[in-house]
Design a protein around this motif. Structure first.
Motif, PDB file in Angstrom:
ATOM      1  N   MET A   1     -14.869  73.307  68.460  1.00 37.10           N
ATOM      2  CA  MET A   1     -13.955  74.159  67.699  1.00 37.10           C
ATOM      3  C   MET A   1     -13.801  73.677  66.253  1.00 37.10           C
ATOM      4  O   MET A   1     -13.708  74.473  65.326  1.00 37.10           O
ATOM      5  N   ILE A   2     -13.788  72.355  66.068  1.00 38.49           N
ATOM      6  CA  ILE A   2     -13.644  71.796  64.729  1.00 38.49           C
ATOM      7  C   ILE A   2     -14.849  72.167  63.873  1.00 38.49           C
ATOM      8  O   ILE A   2     -14.708  72.615  62.733  1.00 38.49           O
ATOM      9  N   LEU A   3     -16.066  72.005  64.430  1.00 36.35           N
ATOM     10  CA  LEU A   3     -17.270  72.328  63.677  1.00 36.35           C
ATOM     11  C   LEU A   3     -17.341  73.820  63.359  1.00 36.35           C
ATOM     12  O   LEU A   3     -17.700  74.208  62.240  1.00 36.35           O
ATOM     13  N   PHE A   4     -16.972  74.661  64.330  1.00 32.93           N
ATOM     14  CA  PHE A   4     -17.000  76.109  64.113  1.00 32.93           C
ATOM     15  C   PHE A   4     -16.043  76.506  62.992  1.00 32.93           C
ATOM     16  O   PHE A   4     -16.404  77.285  62.097  1.00 32.93           O
ATOM     17  N   ASN A   5     -14.817  75.978  63.025  1.00 33.22           N
ATOM     18  CA  ASN A   5     -13.834  76.318  61.986  1.00 33.22           C
ATOM     19  C   ASN A   5     -14.248  75.773  60.621  1.00 33.22           C
ATOM     20  O   ASN A   5     -13.980  76.400  59.587  1.00 33.22           O
ATOM     21  N   TYR A   6     -14.907  74.616  60.609  1.00 28.53           N
ATOM     22  CA  TYR A   6     -15.389  74.062  59.344  1.00 28.53           C
ATOM     23  C   TYR A   6     -16.445  74.971  58.726  1.00 28.53           C
ATOM     24  O   TYR A   6     -16.399  75.295  57.531  1.00 28.53           O
ATOM     25  N   LEU A   7     -17.412  75.388  59.535  1.00 28.62           N
ATOM     26  CA  LEU A   7     -18.450  76.304  59.045  1.00 28.62           C
ATOM     27  C   LEU A   7     -17.846  77.632  58.597  1.00 28.62           C
ATOM     28  O   LEU A   7     -18.309  78.244  57.627  1.00 28.62           O
ATOM     29  N   LEU A   8     -16.781  78.049  59.294  1.00 26.21           N
ATOM     30  CA  LEU A   8     -16.119  79.309  58.945  1.00 26.21           C
ATOM     31  C   LEU A   8     -15.452  79.227  57.575  1.00 26.21           C
ATOM     32  O   LEU A   8     -15.559  80.158  56.768  1.00 26.21           O
ATOM     33  N   ILE A   9     -14.774  78.103  57.273  1.00 18.99           N
ATOM     34  CA  ILE A   9     -14.125  78.008  55.956  1.00 18.99           C
ATOM     35  C   ILE A   9     -15.165  77.868  54.855  1.00 18.99           C
ATOM     36  O   ILE A   9     -14.958  78.344  53.735  1.00 18.99           O
ATOM     37  N   CYS A  10     -16.300  77.227  55.145  1.00 18.28           N
ATOM     38  CA  CYS A  10     -17.375  77.177  54.147  1.00 18.28           C
ATOM     39  C   CYS A  10     -17.847  78.585  53.805  1.00 18.28           C
ATOM     40  O   CYS A  10     -18.052  78.921  52.639  1.00 18.28           O
ATOM     41  N   LEU A  11     -18.015  79.417  54.850  1.00 17.10           N
ATOM     42  CA  LEU A  11     -18.453  80.790  54.641  1.00 17.10           C
ATOM     43  C   LEU A  11     -17.391  81.601  53.904  1.00 17.10           C
ATOM     44  O   LEU A  11     -17.693  82.340  52.957  1.00 17.10           O
ATOM     45  N   HIS A 230      -7.087  79.403  54.067  1.00 20.83           N
ATOM     46  CA  HIS A 230      -6.211  78.261  53.813  1.00 20.83           C
ATOM     47  C   HIS A 230      -5.549  77.757  55.088  1.00 20.83           C
ATOM     48  O   HIS A 230      -5.322  76.555  55.238  1.00 20.83           O
ATOM     49  N   SER A 231      -5.254  78.644  56.025  1.00 23.22           N
ATOM     50  CA  SER A 231      -4.672  78.206  57.298  1.00 23.22           C
ATOM     51  C   SER A 231      -5.671  77.368  58.087  1.00 23.22           C
ATOM     52  O   SER A 231      -5.317  76.332  58.656  1.00 23.22           O
ATOM     53  N   LEU A 232      -6.939  77.814  58.116  1.00 22.85           N
ATOM     54  CA  LEU A 232      -7.979  77.033  58.788  1.00 22.85           C
ATOM     55  C   LEU A 232      -8.166  75.680  58.104  1.00 22.85           C
ATOM     56  O   LEU A 232      -8.379  74.662  58.773  1.00 22.85           O
ATOM     57  N   PHE A 233      -8.087  75.676  56.771  1.00 20.30           N
ATOM     58  CA  PHE A 233      -8.253  74.421  56.036  1.00 20.30           C
ATOM     59  C   PHE A 233      -7.183  73.410  56.454  1.00 20.30           C
ATOM     60  O   PHE A 233      -7.490  72.251  56.762  1.00 20.30           O
ATOM     61  N   TYR A 234      -5.920  73.852  56.489  1.00 22.15           N
ATOM     62  CA  TYR A 234      -4.850  72.924  56.853  1.00 22.15           C
ATOM     63  C   TYR A 234      -4.887  72.567  58.335  1.00 22.15           C
ATOM     64  O   TYR A 234      -4.466  71.479  58.719  1.00 22.15           O
ATOM     65  N   TRP A 235      -5.415  73.469  59.176  1.00 22.64           N
ATOM     66  CA  TRP A 235      -5.616  73.135  60.591  1.00 22.64           C
ATOM     67  C   TRP A 235      -6.622  71.999  60.716  1.00 22.64           C
ATOM     68  O   TRP A 235      -6.429  71.049  61.488  1.00 22.64           O
ATOM     69  N   LEU A 236      -7.710  72.070  59.931  1.00 19.01           N
ATOM     70  CA  LEU A 236      -8.712  71.014  59.956  1.00 19.01           C
ATOM     71  C   LEU A 236      -8.160  69.696  59.415  1.00 19.01           C
ATOM     72  O   LEU A 236      -8.501  68.623  59.912  1.00 19.01           O
ATOM     73  N   VAL A 237      -7.313  69.779  58.377  1.00 25.45           N
ATOM     74  CA  VAL A 237      -6.679  68.565  57.852  1.00 25.45           C
ATOM     75  C   VAL A 237      -5.851  67.892  58.940  1.00 25.45           C
ATOM     76  O   VAL A 237      -5.890  66.671  59.123  1.00 25.45           O
ATOM     77  N   ALA A 238      -5.094  68.693  59.696  1.00 24.78           N
ATOM     78  CA  ALA A 238      -4.255  68.154  60.768  1.00 24.78           C
ATOM     79  C   ALA A 238      -5.087  67.566  61.902  1.00 24.78           C
ATOM     80  O   ALA A 238      -4.719  66.551  62.497  1.00 24.78           O
ATOM     81  N   LYS A 239      -6.233  68.195  62.216  1.00 25.87           N
ATOM     82  CA  LYS A 239      -7.060  67.745  63.333  1.00 25.87           C
ATOM     83  C   LYS A 239      -7.993  66.596  62.960  1.00 25.87           C
ATOM     84  O   LYS A 239      -8.417  65.836  63.834  1.00 25.87           O
ATOM     85  N   THR A 240      -8.327  66.482  61.664  1.00 21.61           N
ATOM     86  CA  THR A 240      -9.235  65.415  61.243  1.00 21.61           C
ATOM     87  C   THR A 240      -8.570  64.542  60.184  1.00 21.61           C
ATOM     88  O   THR A 240      -7.841  63.617  60.500  1.00 21.61           O
ATOM     89  N   ASN A 241      -8.818  64.831  58.926  1.00 18.80           N
ATOM     90  CA  ASN A 241      -8.200  64.125  57.796  1.00 18.80           C
ATOM     91  C   ASN A 241      -8.463  64.949  56.541  1.00 18.80           C
ATOM     92  O   ASN A 241      -9.218  65.911  56.582  1.00 18.80           O
ATOM     93  N   PRO A 242      -7.859  64.588  55.405  1.00 17.73           N
ATOM     94  CA  PRO A 242      -8.011  65.414  54.204  1.00 17.73           C
ATOM     95  C   PRO A 242      -9.424  65.421  53.619  1.00 17.73           C
ATOM     96  O   PRO A 242      -9.769  66.320  52.857  1.00 17.73           O
ATOM     97  N   VAL A 243     -10.245  64.408  53.944  1.00 19.33           N
ATOM     98  CA  VAL A 243     -11.558  64.301  53.320  1.00 19.33           C
ATOM     99  C   VAL A 243     -12.554  65.291  53.922  1.00 19.33           C
ATOM    100  O   VAL A 243     -13.251  66.013  53.215  1.00 19.33           O
ATOM    101  N   PHE A 244     -12.634  65.329  55.255  1.00 21.62           N
ATOM    102  CA  PHE A 244     -13.654  66.137  55.920  1.00 21.62           C
ATOM    103  C   PHE A 244     -13.580  67.622  55.554  1.00 21.62           C
ATOM    104  O   PHE A 244     -14.600  68.205  55.161  1.00 21.62           O
ATOM    105  N   PRO A 245     -12.410  68.292  55.633  1.00 21.32           N
ATOM    106  CA  PRO A 245     -12.385  69.719  55.273  1.00 21.32           C
ATOM    107  C   PRO A 245     -12.762  69.977  53.818  1.00 21.32           C
ATOM    108  O   PRO A 245     -13.339  71.025  53.508  1.00 21.32           O
TER     109      PRO A 245
END
Length: 310
Positions: A1-11, A230-245
């Motif tokens: 789910m993390i990888l999918f959401n990351y690719l989604l925010i890139c797109l 932006h919601s996905l971005f902050y979800w990724l920050v919460a699930k990983t850290n500020p650097v990865f997203p």
């Protein structure tokens, strides 16, 4: 789910530059459409957070929300929207990716933080990439508006860098507040300032916002670009850290250049490609220490999980 959401925010973030370009080319007033985008998106998100009891309206009374809005939304997007009247969406995306380099420069100059030699070289390489991007049009026949548009985007990234550094202090000052609520609050203030700027500089903006291209661009940027992205971005920050997203900055310019060329007829020269590669290389060098730390941490966490399961 993390990888999918990351690719989604890139797109998503990679397509927002073309969406802005379509809107301004359809005669949408840049300041008004930007202000409407962020004010509506911020208001909807904030009311939603209040309804879930994860924010209170009193948060909007703090000056920190206004100051963050000036940096992250008003200064960044007033210049970007104005510049995309004269600059292609792909070039706008690449120049916008210089934010991490400007953050490092601000940390060196204002906060007196000592950078690593690798980070300094990253800044030099990234700046060289910007020069390569500008070279094709820095001739006697060059459009002065094109050059001004590029400079405006870089000025906007200075605002973004200042806002990003300041927002870290805001998050520390309001630890009980949701990052999504803080982001929504700054979008509300940034959107209001953009609408105020529009009131003084743009004549009858509603009349210019009636074409299908302008309306479609605005709806896409409000719902997909601001609320979902932006919601996905902050979800990724919460699930990983500020650097990865934040590494979307390395991927989205390539997406923006590709879709601009494929679907909007934007031209890409070999010097442009060289400039893009150089800028991204510089950004990666600036952030390499953080990225290595992230990968080591994730490797350590994976190892601990395997040990627990075994």
């Amino acid at each position: 789910m993390i990888l999918f959401n990351y690719l989604l925010i890139c797109l998503i973030f990679g397509t927002t530059f073309l969406a802005i370009k379509i809107g301004v080319d359809a005669a949408a007033p840049p300041f008004f459409s930007a202000g409407l985008r962020f004010f509506v998106a911020g208001l909807v998100l904030y009311v939603w957070m209040v309804g879930r009891k994860k924010a209170s309206f009193s948060l909007l009374l703090h000056k920190e929300m206004l100051l963050t809005g000036i940096g992250l939304t008003f200064g960044t997007f007033a210049t970007l929207y104005w510049a995309e009247q004269y600059v292609t969406s792909g070039i706008a995306a690449v120049l916008s990716a210089t934010g991490p380099i400007m953050i490092l420069v601000l940390q060196m100059v204002v906060m007196r933080q000592k950078p690593t030699p690798r980070s300094v070289w990253g800044c030099i390489i990234g700046f060289s990439g910007v020069i390569l991007l500008l070279l094709p049009s820095l001739t006697l026949s060059a459009s002065g508006w094109w050059v001004l548009g590029c400079i405006a985007i870089l000025i906007g990234e200075f605002f973004y860098s200042w806002g990003a550094l300041y927002s870290k202090r805001v998050i520390q000052r309001f630890p009980e507040a949701s990052p999504i609520a803080l982001n929504a609050a700054q979008m509300i203030y940034g959107g209001l300032l953009l609408l105020l700027l529009s009131a003084f500089t743009e004549h009858d903006p509603f009349a210019s916002l009636q074409s299908p291209g302008a309306i479609g661009s605005l709806l896409y940027l409000i719902v997909i670009g601001s609320m979902v992205g932006h919601s996905l971005f902050y979800w990724l920050v919460a699930k990983t850290n500020p650097v990865f997203p934040a590494t979307w900055l390395y991927v989205s310019p390539l997406i923006a250049l590709s879709i601009g060329a494929m679907f909007y007829g934007e031209t890409i020269s070999w010097i442009t490609i060289l400039g893009v590669i150089t800028i991204i290389a510089g950004i990666v060098m600036v952030n390499l220490d953080n990225l290595n730390q992230l990968f080591r941490r994730r490797k350590s966490e994976s190892k601990k999980l395997r040990e627990v399961h075994s």
